[in-house]
Design an enzyme around this catalytic site. Structure first.
Site, PDB file in Angstrom:
ATOM      1  N   HIS A  73      21.060  60.578  22.228  1.00 39.10           N
ATOM      2  CA  HIS A  73      21.277  59.836  20.459  1.00 39.10           C
ATOM      3  C   HIS A  73      22.063  59.230  20.018  1.00 39.10           C
ATOM      4  CE1 HIS A  73      16.551  62.151  20.616  1.00 39.10           C
ATOM      5  NE2 HIS A  73      17.979  62.760  21.439  1.00 39.10           N
ATOM      6  N   SER A  88      41.488  38.841  13.931  1.00 34.69           N
ATOM      7  CA  SER A  88      41.594  38.031  12.483  1.00 34.69           C
ATOM      8  C   SER A  88      42.139  37.261  12.159  1.00 34.69           C
ATOM      9  CB  SER A  88      41.429  38.910  11.689  1.00 34.69           C
ATOM     10  OG  SER A  88      40.999  39.454  10.348  1.00 34.69           O
ATOM     11  N   LYS A  91      43.819  43.665  13.679  1.00 31.61           N
ATOM     12  CA  LYS A  91      42.507  43.704  14.430  1.00 31.61           C
ATOM     13  C   LYS A  91      42.437  43.240  15.491  1.00 31.61           C
ATOM     14  CE  LYS A  91      38.532  44.705  13.262  1.00 31.61           C
ATOM     15  NZ  LYS A  91      37.943  43.824  12.249  1.00 31.61           N
TER      16      LYS A  91
END
Ligand code: ARG
Length: 463
Positions: A161, A282, A288
């Site tokens: 999960h 980016s 980024k």
């Protein structure tokens, strides 16, 4: 009298050429030119067989052979002018052959139809893709084995999960993908073996009255045998569907792995560092480094499975034998194959380049009460507690640790004993993540020893 604009292949029955819209919807040359090499290989095999069986003369066959080689080199060198009026690759090649060698070209289509011709061409093309997929998968599996071996005993959190479950080893996680891609490899090999029967000689649908030798053409084209039913041979597209099915499942596996790489490379996880070679920046945020390759791999399953669904829908209502619907089989398969190979290659490169962050993996492995099951197992083993009771006692200890904002090994012995008086100091041995993974020695378990055994087994398989 025949209209000069009507088709040179079947103009005899026609008084006028097609409407422009008809030509646009009917022509496949825009995409089936990708089958040129296969088409010419099929024609060469057919021509040689026609001569060997005495259906045409040796000199005609020789002219066809030379002419087909000329046409092939024209296509390969980009000197060939494809014509939409000539509809598809089969008629484009034959028409050009006529220009190159003259009259003998007209005998090439003896005992053959475009129906068995296209089935043969397409099979040859798909077979090449199955071979390419096999090579791509083998390379990826080898890359994963290198990663698994390097970190066979590195600990990391295992999730269910996406919640911390139990510690596992990095090697174990990599080997899970080896198993998946190994099954993909099996599917690709199965499909190749099953599909390797030659449609050529089925002619339009019923076979032919000419004394052709189907064993000969099958062998020349690398097939195991001729397809045994001419109706089936021209209408079967199972081979393409099996390729798409195997490709879809493989793309799904690639997508799951890609998703993990996206998560793992995030600032919140930092489990792996992806290489610059497979990342992008980016234009606005200087910090980024985006896992674009992984994201695109994750997306590829959409178009590949889409192709699978599309071809199933094209085929599902067709009466035997050939219908023009089947011309719609190619573009989707071309696209799916191109993108599968690209995704396999990109994943291969990413896996080879990626650097797992051992310290971050280990730190995360112990967080989130990951050894709670080990504690419960200890209560069963050492104190003889029924597992359900051990589960309850462990739950209370987890709740206590949660209240205090610490992990299980940081609870003092007194605190533990306040929940259950018989707990002693030896419990701390099982709360460590390395002991936890080392104890999971069941076959296929995460213990480094088990993982190394699986790596060795795979290396033997690949030899
Ligand atoms: N371009 C056609 C295809 O891709 C070739 C076969 C045409 N056969 C026919 N009977 N019209 O399916």
């Amino acid at each position: 009298m025949t209209d000069t604009t009507s088709n040179q292949m079947w103009g005899g029955r026609f008084a006028a050429g097609p409407d422009a819209i008809m030509e646009a919807i009917n022509a496949s040359i825009g995409f089936d030119k990708r089958l040129a090499a296969q088409d010419i290989a099929g024609s060469r095999a057919h021509a040689a067989m026609l001569a060997a069986t005495g259906i045409i003369s040796d000199s005609d066959a020789e002219a066809m052979r030379e002419g087909l080689l000329t046409v092939l080199s024209e296509i390969e060198e980009g000197r060939f002018e494809f014509s939409t009026a000539l509809e598809d690759i089969h008629m484009n090649v034959e028409a050009r052959l006529k220009e190159v060698v003259g009259e003998p070209a007209g005998r090439l289509h003896t005992g053959r139809s475009r129906n068995d011709q296209v089935a043969t061409d397409f099979k040859l093309w798909v077979r090449d893709q199955l071979d390419a997929a096999e090579a791509g998968l083998l390379s990826l599996i080898r890359a994963l084995l290198v990663q698994a071996e390097a970190g066979a005993d590195w600990v990391m959190p295992g999730f269910t999960h996406l919640q911390t479950a139990q510690p596992v080893t990095w090697g174990h996680h990599m080997m899970a993908y080896v198993e998946m891609f190994g099954r993909d490899l099996g599917r690709v090999r199965d499909a190749r073996e099953r599909m390797n029967e030659c449609p050529l000689g089925a002619a339009a649908l019923a076979g032919t009255s000419f004394p052709i030798d189907r064993e000969m053409t099958a062998k020349a084209l690398g097939f195991d045998r001729p397809a045994a039913n001419s109706l089936d041979a021209v209408s079967d597209r199972d081979f393409a569907l099996e390729f798409l099915g195997a490709a879809s499942i493989c793309a799904m596996h690639l997508s799951r792995f890609a998703e993990e790489l996206v998560i793992w490379s995030s600032a919140q996880f930092r489990f792996v560092a992806l290489s610059d070679r497979f990342s992008t920046g980016s234009s606005i945020m200087p910090q980024k480094k985006n896992p674009d390759a992984a994201e695109l791999i994750r997306a590829k399953v959409g178009r590949i499975f889409g192709a699978n669904v599309a071809l199933m829908m094209v085929m599902k209502g067709l009466p035997l034998a050939y219908s023009k619907d089947m011309q719609e089989d190619k573009e989707q398969v071309f696209d799916a194959a191109d993108n599968l190979m690209l995704a396999l290659a990109a994943m291969d490169g990413m896996v080879r380049d990626m650097v797992p962050q051992r310290a971050a993996l280990e730190a995360a492995a112990g967080a989130g009460f990951s050894t709670a099951t080990d504690l419960a197992d200890w209560l069963v083993r050492v104190l003889g507690m029924p597992f359900r009771e051990a589960h309850h006692v462990t739950g209370s200890l987890v709740a206590m640790a949660e209240r205090k904002g610490c992990d299980l090994p940081e609870l003092s012995l007194e605190e533990m004993q306040s929940v259950h008086g018989e707990i002693d100091a030896s419990v701390y041995d099982v709360l460590g993540v390395h002991n936890s993974v080392a104890s999971r020695m069941s076959y296929g378990g995460t213990a480094p020893e088990q993982v190394r055994a699986q790596i060795a087994r795979w290396k033997e398989i690949l030899e």
